[in-house]
Each structure stands twice: as C-alpha cells, then as structure tokens.
Design a protein around this motif. Structure first.
Motif, mmCIF file in Angstrom:
data_model
loop_
_atom_site.group_PDB
_atom_site.id
_atom_site.type_symbol
_atom_site.label_atom_id
_atom_site.label_comp_id
_atom_site.label_asym_id
_atom_site.label_seq_id
_atom_site.Cartn_x
_atom_site.Cartn_y
_atom_site.Cartn_z
ATOM 1 N N TYR A 295 0.827 -0.729 0.017
ATOM 2 C CA TYR A 295 0.282 -0.340 -0.494
ATOM 3 C C TYR A 295 0.856 1.476 -0.019
ATOM 4 N N ALA A 296 1.833 1.736 0.710
ATOM 5 C CA ALA A 296 2.952 2.376 0.724
ATOM 6 C C ALA A 296 3.538 3.024 -0.356
ATOM 7 N N ASN A 297 3.903 1.162 -1.531
ATOM 8 C CA ASN A 297 4.725 1.587 -2.536
ATOM 9 C C ASN A 297 3.896 1.625 -3.291
ATOM 10 N N SER A 298 3.032 1.396 -3.229
ATOM 11 C CA SER A 298 1.646 2.293 -4.461
ATOM 12 C C SER A 298 1.081 4.044 -4.517
ATOM 13 N N ILE A 299 1.680 4.061 -3.073
ATOM 14 C CA ILE A 299 1.966 6.208 -3.284
ATOM 15 C C ILE A 299 2.705 6.700 -3.292
ATOM 16 N N TYR A 300 3.694 5.717 -2.937
ATOM 17 C CA TYR A 300 5.945 6.388 -2.584
ATOM 18 C C TYR A 300 6.149 6.019 -4.013
ATOM 19 N N GLU A 301 5.531 4.585 -4.927
ATOM 20 C CA GLU A 301 6.413 4.751 -6.085
ATOM 21 C C GLU A 301 5.563 4.628 -7.649
ATOM 22 N N ALA A 302 4.530 5.312 -7.477
ATOM 23 C CA ALA A 302 3.415 5.849 -7.969
ATOM 24 C C ALA A 302 4.095 5.907 -9.425
ATOM 25 N N PHE A 303 4.798 7.305 -9.638
ATOM 26 C CA PHE A 303 5.595 7.439 -10.669
ATOM 27 C C PHE A 303 6.832 7.385 -10.768
ATOM 28 N N LEU A 304 7.968 5.957 -10.736
ATOM 29 C CA LEU A 304 8.569 5.721 -10.619
ATOM 30 C C LEU A 304 8.718 4.776 -12.061
ATOM 31 N N PRO A 305 10.111 5.461 -12.770
ATOM 32 C CA PRO A 305 10.225 5.348 -14.085
ATOM 33 C C PRO A 305 10.329 2.965 -14.194
ATOM 34 N N LYS A 306 10.292 2.720 -14.971
ATOM 35 C CA LYS A 306 10.515 1.631 -15.625
ATOM 36 C C LYS A 306 11.681 1.292 -15.465
ATOM 37 N N ARG A 307 12.639 1.483 -15.514
ATOM 38 C CA ARG A 307 14.408 1.402 -16.039
ATOM 39 C C ARG A 307 14.905 2.248 -14.884
ATOM 40 N N TYR A 308 14.414 2.745 -13.673
ATOM 41 C CA TYR A 308 14.957 3.133 -12.827
ATOM 42 C C TYR A 308 15.323 2.319 -11.995
ATOM 43 N N PRO A 309 17.121 2.809 -11.296
ATOM 44 C CA PRO A 309 17.303 1.465 -10.460
ATOM 45 C C PRO A 309 17.084 1.392 -9.676
#
Length: 291
Positions: A86-100
């Motif tokens: 649940y937390a990651n769905s907020i804090y990583e909602a716009f995490l780029p696919k290629r982000y390491p």
C-alpha cells in the motif's frame, strides 16, 4: 514471539508482519525485514533502516520490530497504511520503469540515493502530491478567528516552475496558555502565521509590539496523508497520519492527523520557542480544492 501470546494492538502488528508483501524490505527486497518506519508504514531491512534513520524522525521514524517498545499510536499508523504494498503504491506510483531500484546487495550510495528520492524528495509521487517545502505562507492576526490559505504544489521542469493549487488550509488558534507577560499589567497577544512559522506578539498601543515566542509547524505529514487517502467525506472517522514530537521541533506531544466527520483535521500543541514560557494550541483543517 508467537502471535498466540499477543493481544490487542501488538497482535495486529504481528499479523501485519506475516503478510507476504511485508516479509521483504519495501525498498530493496531483502528478505525477513526486522525494522519498520512507523509513520511511513513500511517494513525495512537493517541496511535500509540505517538510511531511513538518517532522514530524521520527521521523515521516517524507525523502530525495531522485535526489540523496540511500540506505542499504540505507532502500531495504529502501521496498520492504517497496511504495509509495504500500500505504501509503495503511493511512494512509487510514478517510478520510471528503468529507474535502478536497489537490491539486497546494492551499495550504500545506490540505496541512499533511491531512498532519499523516494521519501525525502518524493520524486515518484504523483506530481500533484509532491510537497517541495513543508512550510506554507499564511497569516492570522486575530487569535479568535481562523485563517485560510491556498496551498501550492511546485514541480520543476528545467528552469521553469509549474504551480498547481491543490487545496486550502484552515488554521484556528484555540488557546494560548502561560504566555510571557510583556506589559506591566497585562498583555494583549495576537498570532502571526507565516511560512510555517508562528510568532506571538503583545499588542501595544504606544510602543512597538513585543514578540512573545515563535514555533515552526511542519505541514507535510498532514498534506501527504490527506492527498493519499483521497476524499475524506467517503471515509469514516480514523487516524491517517502523524507528526512526531522530537528534540528538534516545538511539539509538546505527537500531533495526529485524523478524519473527523468527513473532514481532515490536526490538533497541534506547541511550546513557544525563544521565550521564557508559553504554549499554543492550534487546529488545522485541510480542504481539497475539488470540495
């Protein structure tokens, strides 16, 4: 400890640790995390918890799942978030696919860069949820009235700044107690709120007004929680966030963010700084622009 020996809130925390998504570190995926960020609501491995701790308790309050004593409020915060997914769905909602994103064997530098980008800089949040500064411009000159202020979310694009109004904050000064006396007979205090700092002055007809203390308010916990949970009118009364008392802020006690009768509210109890005495109680209310 086996969950059959636990009761109440401690049992809820134990049950949360047993969920599959909480059995790996929220940031690097390392197995069997023994640490947690109580205010963010994620479980962490030892290496990631060290970096979270370096962010300071206002950003991430780190506790050992097995060694530290958890308050009821800490457990409530974890349970209300629901854990890593649940937390990651907020804090990583716009995490780029290629982000390491770091792995269990990543270096300290890679791990630190990711965690700071994720939580401190909030780079992967939805743009309208990002809070560049937790300090906000607003003023109140009458301690018996509330003041309203629009909140601006800034997102940078090269040399340009894009501004998006996302809500309004209502501030009500409930009371001031044990305030310093600045006149021979009495004081007539009023409050100035500006850029997240509040100053209490003694109004004087014949001479310059005297400062009676100041304190800084961190708005980030309230606004982040309010934006993450969405329309409060659709939710029941519940706690959705917390600003923790630490040695470097002016809080008298932890300040909880709650949904009360369909409204997001926060009570703040402050010890005035740079003065011999004085406490101030505030009530904050967040109103999204679409309401």
């Amino acid at each position: 400890m086996s969950s059959r020996y636990l009761t109440g809130k401690a049992r809820k925390l134990k049950e949360l640790t047993l969920k599959s998504d909480n059995r790996i570190c929220a940031d690097c995926g390392a197995p069997d995390p023994k640490w947690a960020s109580a205010n963010i609501g994620v479980f962490l491995c030892l290496k990631c918890s060290d970096i979270h701790r370096s962010l300071g308790p206002d950003v991430s309050k780190v506790l050992s799942v097995t060694l530290d004593e958890w308050s009821d409020g800490d457990i409530d915060s974890m349970v209300e978030v629901g854990g890593n997914s649940y937390a990651n769905s907020i804090y990583e909602a716009f995490l780029p696919k290629r982000y390491p994103k770091p792995k269990a064997d990543s270096s300290y530098e890679d791990r630190s860069n990711f965690i700071r980008s994720k939580y401190e800089l909030q780079e992967f949040l939805k743009p309208s949820l990002r809070i560049v500064s937790s300090k906000m411009s607003f003023r109140s000159f009458d301690s018996m009235k509330s003041s309203d202020s629009s909140f601006v979310s800034d997102t940078s694009k090269k040399d340009e700044v894009e501004r998006e109004f996302i809500g309004e904050l209502k501030v009500k000064v409930i009371r001031g107690t044990n305030l310093a006396v600045r006149d021979m007979l009495s004081s007539d205090p009023y409050v100035v709120l500006t850029l997240g700092q509040q100053e209490v002055y003694d109004h004087d007809v014949f001479t310059a007004d005297d400062i009676m203390g100041e304190a800084e308010i961190d708005l980030q916990p309230m606004i982040t929680a309010a934006m993450a949970f969405g329309d409060p009118s659709l939710l029941g009364n519940m706690q959705i966030g917390k600003w923790f008392k630490t040695s470097d802020n002016a809080l008298i006690k932890d300040s909880t963010v709650k949904i009360v009768d369909g409204k997001v509210k926060q009570e703040v109890f402050l010890k005035l700084q740079n003065v011999e005495s004085g406490d101030l109680d505030l009530e904050l209310e967040w109103v999204p622009l679409d309401q």
